[in-house]
Design a protein around this motif. Structure first.
Motif, PDB file in Angstrom:
ATOM      1  N   TRP A  44       0.895  -1.138  -0.209  1.00  0.00           N
ATOM      2  CA  TRP A  44      -0.003  -0.197   0.000  1.00  0.00           C
ATOM      3  C   TRP A  44       0.810   1.339  -0.129  1.00  0.00           C
ATOM      4  O   TRP A  44       0.598   2.285  -0.547  1.00  0.00           O
ATOM      5  N   GLY A  45       1.810   0.839   0.657  1.00  0.00           N
ATOM      6  CA  GLY A  45       3.041   2.051   0.700  1.00  0.00           C
ATOM      7  C   GLY A  45       4.016   2.494  -0.522  1.00  0.00           C
ATOM      8  O   GLY A  45       4.688   3.505  -0.726  1.00  0.00           O
ATOM      9  N   ASP A  46       3.569   1.851  -1.480  1.00  0.00           N
ATOM     10  CA  ASP A  46       4.849   1.387  -2.393  1.00  0.00           C
ATOM     11  C   ASP A  46       4.802   2.784  -3.263  1.00  0.00           C
ATOM     12  O   ASP A  46       3.439   3.553  -4.001  1.00  0.00           O
ATOM     13  N   ALA A  74      -4.758  -6.508   8.134  1.00  0.00           N
ATOM     14  CA  ALA A  74      -4.263  -6.797   9.422  1.00  0.00           C
ATOM     15  C   ALA A  74      -2.487  -6.707   9.708  1.00  0.00           C
ATOM     16  O   ALA A  74      -2.255  -7.872   9.270  1.00  0.00           O
ATOM     17  N   GLY A  75      -1.771  -5.794   9.562  1.00  0.00           N
ATOM     18  CA  GLY A  75      -0.200  -6.008   9.532  1.00  0.00           C
ATOM     19  C   GLY A  75       0.163  -5.928   8.734  1.00  0.00           C
ATOM     20  O   GLY A  75       1.060  -6.578   7.621  1.00  0.00           O
ATOM     21  N   ALA A  76      -0.659  -5.338   7.205  1.00  0.00           N
ATOM     22  CA  ALA A  76      -0.231  -5.493   5.271  1.00  0.00           C
ATOM     23  C   ALA A  76       1.360  -4.713   5.427  1.00  0.00           C
ATOM     24  O   ALA A  76       0.930  -3.606   5.922  1.00  0.00           O
ATOM     25  N   PRO A  77       2.048  -4.801   4.591  1.00  0.00           N
ATOM     26  CA  PRO A  77       3.642  -3.894   5.220  1.00  0.00           C
ATOM     27  C   PRO A  77       3.279  -3.026   4.010  1.00  0.00           C
ATOM     28  O   PRO A  77       2.586  -2.459   3.155  1.00  0.00           O
ATOM     29  N   ARG A  78       4.096  -1.494   4.366  1.00  0.00           N
ATOM     30  CA  ARG A  78       4.335  -0.521   3.626  1.00  0.00           C
ATOM     31  C   ARG A  78       4.373  -0.754   2.523  1.00  0.00           C
ATOM     32  O   ARG A  78       4.226   0.297   1.664  1.00  0.00           O
ATOM     33  N   GLN A  79       5.602  -1.579   2.800  1.00  0.00           N
ATOM     34  CA  GLN A  79       6.743  -1.119   1.003  1.00  0.00           C
ATOM     35  C   GLN A  79       7.367  -2.742   1.448  1.00  0.00           C
ATOM     36  O   GLN A  79       7.530  -3.512   2.541  1.00  0.00           O
TER      37      GLN A  79
END
Length: 339
Positions: free
Chosen positions: A46-48, A144-149
């Motif tokens: 989600w943060g890439d 829940a706990g999904a990585p940013r990048q």
């Protein structure tokens, strides 16, 4: 010498069952599918900031197809290609999906790298995917706990010190730290970086005869609490944690390791230091100091020595490595009564 590389941009992996791997990344890890092209599936955290950070390709075995670094400028890309070829390795210019012109080569220890400057940036500006934070490319995942990048990749090689020397001299990586066994002057692990992180490239000792293997790649979450939530969710859904949660001495990151359906290892980490020192001198750690597990209260499982694809013949921990050295690596605290 100009700064050549800026950061790890994506990894491309192979899986014998692409759809099983993709389903895991989407529903358990929290990545999003952004493209499907000729059997390849492109995913992003989600943060890439770019179009994707993970590519899943069909293959007979789990492996690392390529790891890609974005250069610091268009000129740095040209210079990096010249330096690789001056070192005796002939690469090729390729066209990469949603990147464009890139330079791809196979390094002296069998790992394929892709270097590029051009990118396609990702920005959700409206709808459910848009973030209320203007600087975020998309809103936080609902998993829940999904990585940013994407964070780093750790490969395996027959000579850790020689690997480090080549990547420092040719591509300008900074050498940050290494681990040498307590019982023998054998380098078993080193970390390198292209920026202020403790590492975006790791390298572990591989006693097998198969070149170009990967030990794991890693995602980043913002907080230790998110890492623990991710561990909890994975366990609840039937995906066991291979090792951790704990904290590395080298790098000082909180970590946990798990496997995706192909058996490829993934690390989730957070925390750690930032280092801006241009003339940093790498420290040499011993396993007994907690280079891998700084708390020194648990033993690394034997499975953590597995790299991918599987070795030809005996595994890396069995091929040409004396039992006492193997035991020192896996349980370095036993002689201290801490194992």
């Amino acid at each position: 010498m100009i700064k050549l590389l800026s950061h790890l941009s994506y990894v491309a992996i192979t899986s014998p069952d692409v759809e099983a791997s993709v389903d895991f990344y989407v529903n358990q890890v929290g990545l999003t599918v952004v493209d499907r092209v000729d059997g390849a599936v492109y995913l992003r955290c989600w943060g890439d900031y770019y179009a994707y950070s993970v590519v899943v390709l069909p293959g007979d075995e789990p492996s690392l197809d390529t790891a890609a670094w974005r250069t610091s400028s268009p000129e740095a890309l040209e210079e990096a290609a010249k330096r690789v070829e001056a070192a005796g390795i002939q690469g090729e210019w390729v066209d990469v999906h949603k990147i464009g012109r890139a330079y791809r080569f196979t390094g002296p220890f069998g790992h394929t790298l892709t270097l590029h400057w051009d990118v396609t940036r990702h920005k959700d500006i409206e709808g459910d995917a848009a973030s209320i934070y203007p600087d975020r490319p998309s809103r936080r995942s609902k998993v829940a706990g999904a990585p940013r990048q994407l964070d780093h990749v750790t490969v395996a090689t027959s000579d850790v010190d020689a690997f480090v020397t080549w990547y420092v001299d040719v591509l300008g990586f900074r050498f940050m730290a290494r681990t040498v066994l307590d019982e023998a002057p054998i380098s078993v692990f080193s970390v390198l970086t292209t920026n202020e992180k403790s590492h975006d490239l790791g390298v572990v000792l591989d006693g097998s005869s198969r070149a170009g293997r990967v030990n794991h790649y890693a995602f980043w979450v913002d907080t230790r609490e998110e890492l623990l939530i991710a561990a909890d969710i994975l366990g609840e859904n039937g995906y066991p944690i291979e090792y951790g949660p704990s904290i590395h001495g080298i790098g000082e990151q909180n970590f946990l390791y798990y496997r995706e359906p192909s058996s490829l290892r993934i690390e989730l980490n957070t925390g750690g230091y930032r280092n801006y020192v241009p003339d940093w001198e790498a420290n040499t750690w011993r396993p007994s100091q907690g280079s891998n597990n700084f708390y020194r209260n648990s033993v690394m499982p034997m499975s953590m020595t597995e790299s991918f694809p599987p070795a030809d013949g005996p595994s890396a921990t069995e091929e040409g490595v004396p039992d006492e050295i193997r035991d020192a690596l896996l349980n370095p605290y036993a002689k201290q009564g801490q194992g």
